[in-house]
Scaffold this motif. Structure first.
Motif, PDB file in Angstrom:
ATOM      1  N   SER A   1       0.512   2.358  -2.991  1.00  0.00           N
ATOM      2  CA  SER A   1       1.823   2.724  -3.534  1.00  0.00           C
ATOM      3  C   SER A   1       1.628   3.766  -4.638  1.00  0.00           C
ATOM      4  O   SER A   1       0.502   4.025  -5.076  1.00  0.00           O
ATOM      5  CB  SER A   1       2.521   1.490  -4.117  1.00  0.00           C
ATOM      6  OG  SER A   1       1.811   1.032  -5.259  1.00  0.00           O
TER       7      SER A   1
ATOM      8  N   GLU B   1       5.961   4.465 -11.635  1.00  0.00           N
ATOM      9  CA  GLU B   1       6.116   3.028 -11.815  1.00  0.00           C
ATOM     10  C   GLU B   1       6.685   2.369 -10.570  1.00  0.00           C
ATOM     11  O   GLU B   1       6.845   1.156 -10.527  1.00  0.00           O
ATOM     12  CB  GLU B   1       7.041   2.755 -13.018  1.00  0.00           C
ATOM     13  CG  GLU B   1       6.427   3.112 -14.365  1.00  0.00           C
ATOM     14  CD  GLU B   1       5.137   2.348 -14.626  1.00  0.00           C
ATOM     15  OE1 GLU B   1       5.111   1.122 -14.413  1.00  0.00           O
ATOM     16  OE2 GLU B   1       4.152   2.982 -15.044  1.00  0.00           O
ATOM     17  N   GLU B   2       7.000   3.165  -9.548  1.00  0.00           N
ATOM     18  CA  GLU B   2       7.559   2.629  -8.308  1.00  0.00           C
ATOM     19  C   GLU B   2       6.504   1.811  -7.556  1.00  0.00           C
ATOM     20  O   GLU B   2       5.436   2.309  -7.228  1.00  0.00           O
ATOM     21  CB  GLU B   2       8.062   3.777  -7.420  1.00  0.00           C
ATOM     22  CG  GLU B   2       8.620   3.342  -6.086  1.00  0.00           C
ATOM     23  CD  GLU B   2       9.830   2.433  -6.237  1.00  0.00           C
ATOM     24  OE1 GLU B   2       9.913   1.431  -5.494  1.00  0.00           O
ATOM     25  OE2 GLU B   2      10.670   2.710  -7.116  1.00  0.00           O
ATOM     26  N   SER B   3       6.822   0.548  -7.290  1.00  0.00           N
ATOM     27  CA  SER B   3       5.832  -0.317  -6.640  1.00  0.00           C
ATOM     28  C   SER B   3       6.448  -1.166  -5.527  1.00  0.00           C
ATOM     29  O   SER B   3       5.876  -2.166  -5.125  1.00  0.00           O
ATOM     30  CB  SER B   3       5.195  -1.245  -7.694  1.00  0.00           C
ATOM     31  OG  SER B   3       6.193  -2.050  -8.312  1.00  0.00           O
ATOM     32  N   SER B   4       7.626  -0.755  -5.037  1.00  0.00           N
ATOM     33  CA  SER B   4       8.305  -1.572  -4.027  1.00  0.00           C
ATOM     34  C   SER B   4       7.691  -1.426  -2.653  1.00  0.00           C
ATOM     35  O   SER B   4       7.978  -2.204  -1.741  1.00  0.00           O
ATOM     36  CB  SER B   4       9.791  -1.183  -3.961  1.00  0.00           C
ATOM     37  OG  SER B   4       9.932   0.190  -3.644  1.00  0.00           O
ATOM     38  N   GLY B   5       6.857  -0.424  -2.480  1.00  0.00           N
ATOM     39  CA  GLY B   5       6.237  -0.230  -1.169  1.00  0.00           C
ATOM     40  C   GLY B   5       5.271   0.920  -1.195  1.00  0.00           C
ATOM     41  O   GLY B   5       4.941   1.469  -2.261  1.00  0.00           O
TER      42      GLY B   5
ATOM     43  N   LYS C   1       2.493   3.420  -7.701  1.00  0.00           N
ATOM     44  CA  LYS C   1       2.040   2.744  -8.908  1.00  0.00           C
ATOM     45  C   LYS C   1       0.535   2.507  -8.873  1.00  0.00           C
ATOM     46  O   LYS C   1      -0.145   2.622  -9.903  1.00  0.00           O
ATOM     47  CB  LYS C   1       2.788   1.417  -9.082  1.00  0.00           C
ATOM     48  CG  LYS C   1       2.477   0.709 -10.390  1.00  0.00           C
ATOM     49  CD  LYS C   1       3.355  -0.511 -10.585  1.00  0.00           C
ATOM     50  CE  LYS C   1       3.086  -1.159 -11.941  1.00  0.00           C
ATOM     51  NZ  LYS C   1       3.943  -2.356 -12.168  1.00  0.00           N
TER      52      LYS C   1
ATOM     53  N   LYS D   1       3.601 -12.440   5.704  1.00  0.00           N
ATOM     54  CA  LYS D   1       3.914 -11.259   4.928  1.00  0.00           C
ATOM     55  C   LYS D   1       2.883 -10.144   5.071  1.00  0.00           C
ATOM     56  O   LYS D   1       3.000  -9.106   4.418  1.00  0.00           O
ATOM     57  CB  LYS D   1       4.053 -11.630   3.447  1.00  0.00           C
ATOM     58  CG  LYS D   1       5.239 -12.531   3.170  1.00  0.00           C
ATOM     59  CD  LYS D   1       5.397 -12.798   1.674  1.00  0.00           C
ATOM     60  CE  LYS D   1       6.615 -13.676   1.404  1.00  0.00           C
ATOM     61  NZ  LYS D   1       6.793 -13.914  -0.053  1.00  0.00           N
TER      62      LYS D   1
ATOM     63  N   ALA E   1       2.751  -4.287   2.377  1.00  0.00           N
ATOM     64  CA  ALA E   1       3.912  -3.510   1.945  1.00  0.00           C
ATOM     65  C   ALA E   1       5.052  -3.667   2.944  1.00  0.00           C
ATOM     66  O   ALA E   1       4.840  -3.581   4.160  1.00  0.00           O
ATOM     67  CB  ALA E   1       3.543  -2.043   1.794  1.00  0.00           C
ATOM     68  N   PRO E   2       6.286  -3.854   2.471  1.00  0.00           N
ATOM     69  CA  PRO E   2       7.414  -4.070   3.402  1.00  0.00           C
ATOM     70  C   PRO E   2       7.799  -2.818   4.184  1.00  0.00           C
ATOM     71  O   PRO E   2       8.450  -2.925   5.224  1.00  0.00           O
ATOM     72  CB  PRO E   2       8.549  -4.512   2.474  1.00  0.00           C
ATOM     73  CG  PRO E   2       8.191  -3.955   1.129  1.00  0.00           C
ATOM     74  CD  PRO E   2       6.699  -3.984   1.063  1.00  0.00           C
ATOM     75  N   ASN E   3       7.433  -1.620   3.652  1.00  0.00           N
ATOM     76  CA  ASN E   3       7.870  -0.391   4.333  1.00  0.00           C
ATOM     77  C   ASN E   3       6.793   0.213   5.230  1.00  0.00           C
ATOM     78  O   ASN E   3       6.926   1.346   5.678  1.00  0.00           O
ATOM     79  CB  ASN E   3       8.339   0.644   3.310  1.00  0.00           C
ATOM     80  CG  ASN E   3       7.207   1.117   2.396  1.00  0.00           C
ATOM     81  OD1 ASN E   3       6.235   0.391   2.186  1.00  0.00           O
ATOM     82  ND2 ASN E   3       7.340   2.311   1.864  1.00  0.00           N
TER      83      ASN E   3
END
Length: 802
Positions: free
Chosen positions: A121, A129-133, A123, A61, A81-83
């Protein structure tokens, strides 16, 4: 209202720091509740570009990124990070950086690979609050630039608590107009130049209700690209103001509303079938709104209709049927002036609120409608493309702006300062108020955006605001201490409160407006006085009694495990009365008497070792009522009451004083006890305050030295005979029959019925206290008195001596 400081300073930028600016606004009546930074403090974060991405050899990962941070050489960063991808620009926290939470970045090693910083990110930077990438940045940003400068994070959001009358400040431009008036800072001039009209398409509009809509403007725009991305600068400003980005067309509409205070609506033109009509809704009509809610309409709600289809709630919210989407090609832009009285309270009836209704119900500028339409059209054409048609502007019924006069002498008297004519003129000029002056009297014509200027005091307030409340000296008023005469024969309301408190009751103050169901359940009132603009949907009518509020207090406490509650309230109740006329303290057709009500529930006395626990009953509260009336309690009678909707039909009574019904007392009806899940019934009473006020003064008299004589008399009486009627008959006869004048008191001390007897009668035992204040009573006189009592009872009620 949330105001982005940089946006505000773009329109009016005074030479004041943030603290000075917010203080000036607060002292001018625009109270600043708080100032929050866009992002928390952090340092050492720069714009970086990912040049290469490779898989981590020891972790599935993790990836190894080669990053250009503007230092002249690539930095190796291990990232999960995935992105993370080649070519994107992202924030990089370099070695030595300090992130929010005092998190320090240092050289590290992850699964055997060195990392010289951290990619961040939104966040992790504390800006979302965005923490997806990773936070992907605009590709035009310069590599190596400080991220705070690149994203303009050294900015503040100012929260202003506006009073309901200042609708003119529900926008950036409105607040900036105040700032310019307070500081003499130049005010930005917006470009309202008409856009080129390249098509001649229009949509026919018929405004049927001019009391709803005073001005309606519309424009057709064809060939827009609704899939265009909202610019980052617009997104940032919307988010700072508490708005989320939806789509480019919706965002443009919201942006102009926040900037200029002009709510507008965009319809998908291809979904509109037929001509547009503006009218009041009809009973039975319904509409699915943009928020997914379907509402039932009536004649008090305005609507915009296309053909036979209702498209939106006028001035409140659009409908789902004609909403714009990513597939929209052609739009119909609507801008109108809706009368505040036609919008106020309508959204709350449907249990929601909207930014548009919040502004229209307070008043929106009706003069610059077309200018604002040109401004929003220019934004649409620049960001979405397309071709604009002409504006169809219908001016139908605009509000009359009546001139308001300000007398200089009156202004000086109210403010307590010698403000000069020149100062007042300068203040009005700063505020943009058009005025004339003659003989120290200013005549001001309120502008179209100021719905709060109607009387002289409004202009005096404007002078005080701009002059500066902190510049007005704090001088305490001089009040002569003159003793006012009091009428000792009128019992004060404060005394009534003292009596109730002395009996263990606690005073409560409930709303005068209550739930409609309460009026029907507790007062049997199916036509209560309804509020035109209730503060909450459930508090929609005026109370005609105090009992319901006290029951609600008991229910609240019972749910919180209280075992004893005694509360009372002294307040006004409201009922219809055609004989009432308008006056200084009255409203036509509305009677507003004062009532005093009490409610007792739970244990009669606090738990203790010396007294067995029991629940409060009818007679406990009946005694409290008698104590409340004091000496007048001797004239009170309690008549059984069987038809009160709130009370138990067998355990309640009307309270009668000198032949007039002044209130009631009784247990709560079992239906309501069960409904509110009470384990036993409260006992309530309610009386008129007017009956409590007129109390005779206490008259001192000499105590008799003669001994009293006690005699008991027991009679058999029918079960249906009221005990009070026996006592009343003797009290009335004692005024005419000399033999009865020695009776001082009568008390019922025993009731007995033979359980085996089938005769519908019971034994009533009374104790008589006899005394002559002048002489000692002889047995013959006592026997003569008791014989007369028995004779009266036998004659009037047919009782027999036991």
């Amino acid at each position: 209202m949330l105001v982005l400081e940089s946006w505000l300073r773009e329109v009016a930028n005074p030479n004041l720091n943030t603290e000075e600016l917010t203080h000036r606004l607060t002292m001018a009546g625009l109270e600043v509740e708080g100032v929050e930074p866009i992002a928390p403090p952090f340092s050492g974060v720069v714009v970086a570009e990912i040049k290469e991405v490779a898989q981590h050899p020891n972790a599935d990962k993790l990836r190894i990124c080669q990053v250009d941070a503007g230092t002249g050489e690539l930095l190796q960063i291990v990232c999960g990070a995935p992105n993370a991808a080649k070519g994107i620009k992202v924030p990089l926290a370099t070695i030595g950086a300090v992130l929010p939470g005092n998190f320090k970045i240092s050289k590290g090693k992850l699964r055997g690979e060195e990392s010289f910083g951290m990619l961040c990110s939104a966040k992790e930077l504390g800006i979302s609050e965005e923490s997806s990438g990773l936070l992907v940045l605009d590709e035009t940003l310069a590599v190596g630039q400080n991220i705070r400068d690149a994203l303009k994070l050294d900015d503040n959001v100012i929260e202003i608590k506006l009073t309901p009358n200042r609708a003119d400040c529900l926008s950036i431009y409105g607040v900036a107009r105040e700032v310019a008036a307070l500081t003499d800072a130049p005010l930005k001039a917006f470009d309202f130049t008409p856009v080129p009209v390249t098509i001649q398409d229009t949509l026919k509009v018929n405004v049927q209700a001019t009391d709803l809509c005073g001005r309606f403007a519309g424009r057709v725009i064809r060939g827009v690209n609704a899939k265009a991305a909202t610019p980052d600068w617009m997104k940032a400003r919307l988010e700072a103001a508490g708005q989320r980005s939806v789509s480019i067309l919706v965002d443009i509409s919201n942006y102009v509303m926040l900037e200029l205070g002009r709510p507008t609506h965009m319809f998908d033109l291809d979904k509109i079938n037929g001509d547009i009509s503006v009218r009041w809704a009809k009973e039975g009509e319904s509409l699915e709104l943009l928020n997914g809610q379907t509402v039932e309409l009536d004649a008090e709600v305005g609507v915009i209709v296309a053909g036979n289809t209702i498209e939106s709630l006028a001035g409140i919210m659009g409908g789902e049927a004609t909403a714009v989407s990513d597939e929209t090609k052609n739009v119909y832009l609507e801008g109108a002036f809706w009368y505040p009285d036609a919008i106020a309270g309508r959204a709350r009836r449907f249990k929601f609120s909207s930014e548009a209704s919040h502004r229209f119900e307070r008043g929106v500028d009706f003069h610059h409608v077309t200018e604002h339409m040109e401004y929003i059209t220019r934004l649409v054409l620049e960001l979405c493309g397309g071709q604009a048609g002409p504006i169809d502007d219908q001016i139908l019924n605009l509000p009359e702006r009546k001139p308001v006069q300000l007398r200089l002498a009156r202004c000086q008297k109210i403010l307590g300062i010698a403000v000069s004519k020149e100062q007042v003129a300068s203040i009005f000029t700063q505020l943009g108020l058009v005025f004339t002056e003659a003989n120290d009297v200013f005549t001001v014509t309120p502008p179209s955006y100021r719905f709060d200027i109607e009387i002289e005091e409004d202009l005096i307030e404007e002078v005080a605001r701009i002059y500066g409340f902190d510049n007005i000296p704090d001088v305490a008023p001089i009040v002569p201490a003159i003793m006012l005469p009091t009428d000792e024969t009128v019992r004060s309301e404060h005394t009534m409160r003292q009596v109730m408190a002395a009996q263990g009751y606690q005073e409560v103050v409930n709303f005068s407006f209550v739930e409609r169901a309460w009026e029907e359940d507790f007062m049997g009132n199916k036509d209560p006085i309804a509020l035109l603009n209730p503060i909450a949907s459930q508090l929609a009518v005026m109370r005609s009694g105090l009992t319901a509020g006290l029951i609600a207090n008991i229910v609240y406490n019972a749910k919180r495990k209280q075992n004893r509650v005694k509360v009372f309230e002294l307040g006004r109740v409201f009922s219809r009365n055609a004989s009432v006329h308008d006056g200084d303290l009255t409203v036509a057709n509305v009677d507003q008497p004062l009532h005093l009500a009490g409610a007792s529930w739970g244990l009669a006395y606090p738990e203790q070792w010396g007294l067995a626990a029991r629940q409060v009953d009818f007679f406990d509260v009946k005694k409290d009522v008698e104590n409340l009336y004091g000496r007048a309690a001797a004239q009170l009678t309690f008549v059984p009451l069987t038809n009160h909707p709130a009370l138990h039909p067998g355990r309640s009574a009307e309270i009668v004083l000198e032949g007039n019904v002044v209130g009631f007392v009784g247990e709560l009806h079992p239906v309501w006890v069960q409904k509110y899940e009470l384990n036993h019934a409260p006992v309530v009473f309610e009386v008129t305050v007017s009956s409590l006020k007129a109390q005779a003064l206490h008259q001192p008299k000499e105590l008799s030295k003669q001994p009293i004589v006690i005699r008991d008399l027991a009679v058999w009486a029918p079960n249906t005979l009221a005990v009070q009627s026996l006592i009343d008959s003797i009290q009335q006869a004692s005024r005419k029959v000399p033999e009865l004048s020695i009776i001082q008191d009568i008390n019922l001390f025993d009731i007995w019925k033979d359980a085996k007897s089938e005769v519908a009668e019971r034994s009533l035992a009374f104790r008589f206290t006899l005394q002559d204040p002048a002489v000692t009573l002889e047995d013959a006189r006592v026997e003569q008195c008791m014989a007369k009592v028995l004779a009266i009872w036998i004659e009037q009620f047919g009782v027999r001596q036991r």
